[in-house]
Design an enzyme around this catalytic site. Structure first.
Site, PDB file in Angstrom:
ATOM      1  N   GLU A 268      84.297 -23.379 -19.584  1.00 51.49           N
ATOM      2  CA  GLU A 268      83.139 -24.096 -19.018  1.00 51.49           C
ATOM      3  C   GLU A 268      81.828 -23.626 -19.643  1.00 51.49           C
ATOM      4  O   GLU A 268      80.948 -23.120 -18.946  1.00 51.49           O
ATOM      5  CB  GLU A 268      83.041 -23.829 -17.509  1.00 51.49           C
ATOM      6  CG  GLU A 268      84.177 -24.312 -16.680  1.00 51.49           C
ATOM      7  CD  GLU A 268      84.044 -23.872 -15.215  1.00 51.49           C
ATOM      8  OE1 GLU A 268      83.066 -23.161 -14.869  1.00 51.49           O
ATOM      9  OE2 GLU A 268      84.919 -24.224 -14.443  1.00 51.49           O
ATOM     10  N   ARG A 271      75.276 -22.960 -21.639  1.00 48.71           N
ATOM     11  CA  ARG A 271      74.242 -22.514 -22.582  1.00 48.71           C
ATOM     12  C   ARG A 271      74.707 -22.523 -24.037  1.00 48.71           C
ATOM     13  O   ARG A 271      73.979 -22.937 -24.927  1.00 48.71           O
ATOM     14  CB  ARG A 271      73.853 -21.097 -22.140  1.00 48.71           C
ATOM     15  CG  ARG A 271      72.825 -20.421 -22.963  1.00 48.71           C
ATOM     16  CD  ARG A 271      72.392 -19.139 -22.231  1.00 48.71           C
ATOM     17  NE  ARG A 271      71.896 -18.124 -23.135  1.00 48.71           N
ATOM     18  CZ  ARG A 271      70.712 -18.149 -23.715  1.00 48.71           C
ATOM     19  NH1 ARG A 271      69.907 -19.155 -23.495  1.00 48.71           N
ATOM     20  NH2 ARG A 271      70.327 -17.186 -24.510  1.00 48.71           N
ATOM     21  N   ARG A 306      62.778 -19.651 -17.509  1.00 47.99           N
ATOM     22  CA  ARG A 306      63.676 -18.515 -17.785  1.00 47.99           C
ATOM     23  C   ARG A 306      62.978 -17.175 -18.004  1.00 47.99           C
ATOM     24  O   ARG A 306      63.456 -16.156 -17.513  1.00 47.99           O
ATOM     25  CB  ARG A 306      64.605 -18.836 -18.978  1.00 47.99           C
ATOM     26  CG  ARG A 306      65.551 -19.999 -18.704  1.00 47.99           C
ATOM     27  CD  ARG A 306      66.576 -20.182 -19.800  1.00 47.99           C
ATOM     28  NE  ARG A 306      67.640 -19.214 -19.728  1.00 47.99           N
ATOM     29  CZ  ARG A 306      67.774 -18.200 -20.548  1.00 47.99           C
ATOM     30  NH1 ARG A 306      66.903 -17.993 -21.526  1.00 47.99           N
ATOM     31  NH2 ARG A 306      68.792 -17.371 -20.403  1.00 47.99           N
ATOM     32  N   CYS A 335      48.413 -21.313 -12.272  1.00 41.01           N
ATOM     33  CA  CYS A 335      47.635 -20.291 -11.571  1.00 41.01           C
ATOM     34  C   CYS A 335      48.590 -19.301 -10.927  1.00 41.01           C
ATOM     35  O   CYS A 335      48.741 -19.255  -9.700  1.00 41.01           O
ATOM     36  CB  CYS A 335      46.732 -20.948 -10.540  1.00 41.01           C
ATOM     37  SG  CYS A 335      45.457 -21.920 -11.333  1.00 41.01           S
ATOM     38  N   GLU A 336      49.288 -18.565 -11.751  1.00 40.84           N
ATOM     39  CA  GLU A 336      50.267 -17.553 -11.340  1.00 40.84           C
ATOM     40  C   GLU A 336      50.217 -16.457 -12.390  1.00 40.84           C
ATOM     41  O   GLU A 336      50.353 -16.746 -13.588  1.00 40.84           O
ATOM     42  CB  GLU A 336      51.697 -18.140 -11.348  1.00 40.84           C
ATOM     43  CG  GLU A 336      51.992 -19.171 -10.302  1.00 40.84           C
ATOM     44  CD  GLU A 336      52.318 -18.568  -8.946  1.00 40.84           C
ATOM     45  OE1 GLU A 336      52.546 -17.342  -8.872  1.00 40.84           O
ATOM     46  OE2 GLU A 336      52.316 -19.322  -7.969  1.00 40.84           O
TER      47      GLU A 336
END
Ligand SMILES: Cc1ncc(COP(=O)(O)O)c(C=O)c1O
Length: 413
Positions: A268, A271, A306, A335-336
């Site tokens: 499976e 990525r 990610r 804004c972080e």
């Protein structure tokens, strides 16, 4: 492309002198001009190349693409046309397989807390379900085809958020409970096809797989005693890092397959099939100096989560050149404070509008983009001998489309 042995690599000849795809810098610049930024760009041939690598390493195995990595229909259709099935882990992903007209034997339904809709739709299709906990035995309709997911309780070489086979993870049935689940499933009239294992994602050390598969085979004598001397399927999941030793993983999987006498080996990958095919293009908005030097980009955590979620380090390639180079942090527009795509990147001095290519972004990139801060999710384009727009850029009104204005005079509780 990243490593030798992963095929040829095209050099940009500028900046960091490489991009993680066969697409040339000119093509990337052209895509950004034509479709705007931030933009996800995929190279179709890279998906085919990755699939071939998997096929070569696991001849005869059935491949179920974990569509959570990138569920754009263009990607799904391309893989399906080459005989790949799908693993769906949400009602929406299952709906995608139904929309494509997949048959039951093309679909695995997985997830730790499936909804009634997933049981119903998966059963109607004749899909194979992965039992993640014993209670599911009573939720599945009699006759449903099932695998039992084992949690081997092993630490693996990846970020903790990706270590699905660790003892503290929420996934699967601990080794010592598996026999009980097999008995319960048989009693409930389920069609037990075999075992499932997925120990984590982005695993750096391929030896982890051999250890996990070895743990799994300790179940073989107990299952034999219970009358399961020969399983139909052994599904060893995905989780391979981009530089994984696929032949080594495959050899370990084949050993486990023979320990269970399993007729079919299933894998499976998510990525591995799509990450290298994708690049996130972002333009420099400006620079700024605090205690650190920043390059501010038009993409950040809402486009590529990610780095923030897994501390992932994506390769970054500047598509410009300048006589001087400095070390910068690449920050997004949110804004972080955590909205940083990559720290400590050496770049030629940038000017506003310069283009950056963030590599290895074909997996868990666009699918994890969000409309936080009412940001519009980016467009996605596929290069397949020409550009194809495969998802248009969202408009502000797409972001609020599902909101309902309360009727005036309505009573709220
Ligand atoms: C059950 C299962 N299978 C396969 C995958 C695919 O993993 P990867 O994309 O790391 O190959 C995942 C990802 O989390 C998963 O949960």
């Amino acid at each position: 492309m990243i490593t030798p042995g992963h095929g040829s690599r095209r050099h940009t000849g500028i900046g960091l002198a490489r991009v993680d795809t066969m697409l040339s810098p000119d093509q990337l610049l052209q895509a950004a001009d034509r479709f705007g930024t931030p933009l996800y760009v995929y190279d179709a041939s890279e998906i085919d190349t990755a699939l071939k690598r998997v096929r070569d390493a696991f001849p005869g195995a059935r491949i179920f693409y974990a569509m959570k990595a990138n569920s754009n229909f263009a990607v799904l259709r391309r893989l399906r046309a080459q005989g790949v099935g799908f693993e769906a882990v949400s009602p929406g992903e299952l709906a995608r397989t139904r929309f494509l007209g997949c048959a039951g034997d093309e679909v695995i339904v997985n997830g730790p807390a499936k909804s009634a809709q997933e049981y119903q739709h998966g059963a109607e299709m004749g899909a194979t379900f992965v039992i993640d906990r014993e209670e599911e035995v009573s939720l599945l309709p009699p006759g449903a085809r099932v695998l039992v997911r084992v949690n081997p309780g092993l630490p693996v070489s990846t970020h903790d958020h990706l270590a699905t086979g660790a003892a503290h993870a929420k996934f699967g049935v601990p080794l010592q409970g598996v026999v009980q689940v097999f008995s319960a499933a048989r009693e409930a009239g389920l069609q037990i096809r075999g075992l499932h294992l997925h120990i984590g994602s982005s695993i750096r050390d391929s030896a982890d797989f051999g250890v996990a598969f070895g743990q799994l085979t300790t179940l073989a004598p107990q299952l034999r005693e219970l009358g399961f001397g020969q399983l139909e399927v052994l599904d060893v999941g995905g989780g391979w890092g981009l530089r994984a030793d696929l032949p080594g993983i495959a050899a370990a999987a084949r050993e486990a397959q023979s320990a269970f006498g399993a007729r079919e080996l299933w894998v499976e990958p998510g990525r591995y099939l799509v990450a290298l095919a994708g690049v996130l293009l972002t333009r420099v908005v400006g620079t700024k100096r605090t205690a650190r030097s920043f390059v501010l980009c038009d993409a950040g955590m809402t486009e590529l989560l990610r780095p923030m979620l897994y501390d992932a380090k994506h390769p970054v390639t500047p598509l410009w050149d300048a006589p001087e180079r400095h070390v910068y942090d690449l920050a997004g527009p949110a804004c972080e404070s955590g909205d940083v795509l990559r720290r400590d990147v050496e770049l030629p001095t940038p000017s506003p509008g310069a283009l950056l290519a963030v590599g290895e972004a074909g997996a868990y990139g666009a699918v994890m983009s969000s409309s936080y801060l009412s940001r519009s999710r980016p467009a996605e384009v596929l290069w397949d001998g020409g550009w194809q727009l495969i998802r248009r850029r969202e408009r502000p009104e797409d972001v609020w489309a599902a909101e309902v204005e309360p009727e005036s005079g309505a009573v709220s509780y």
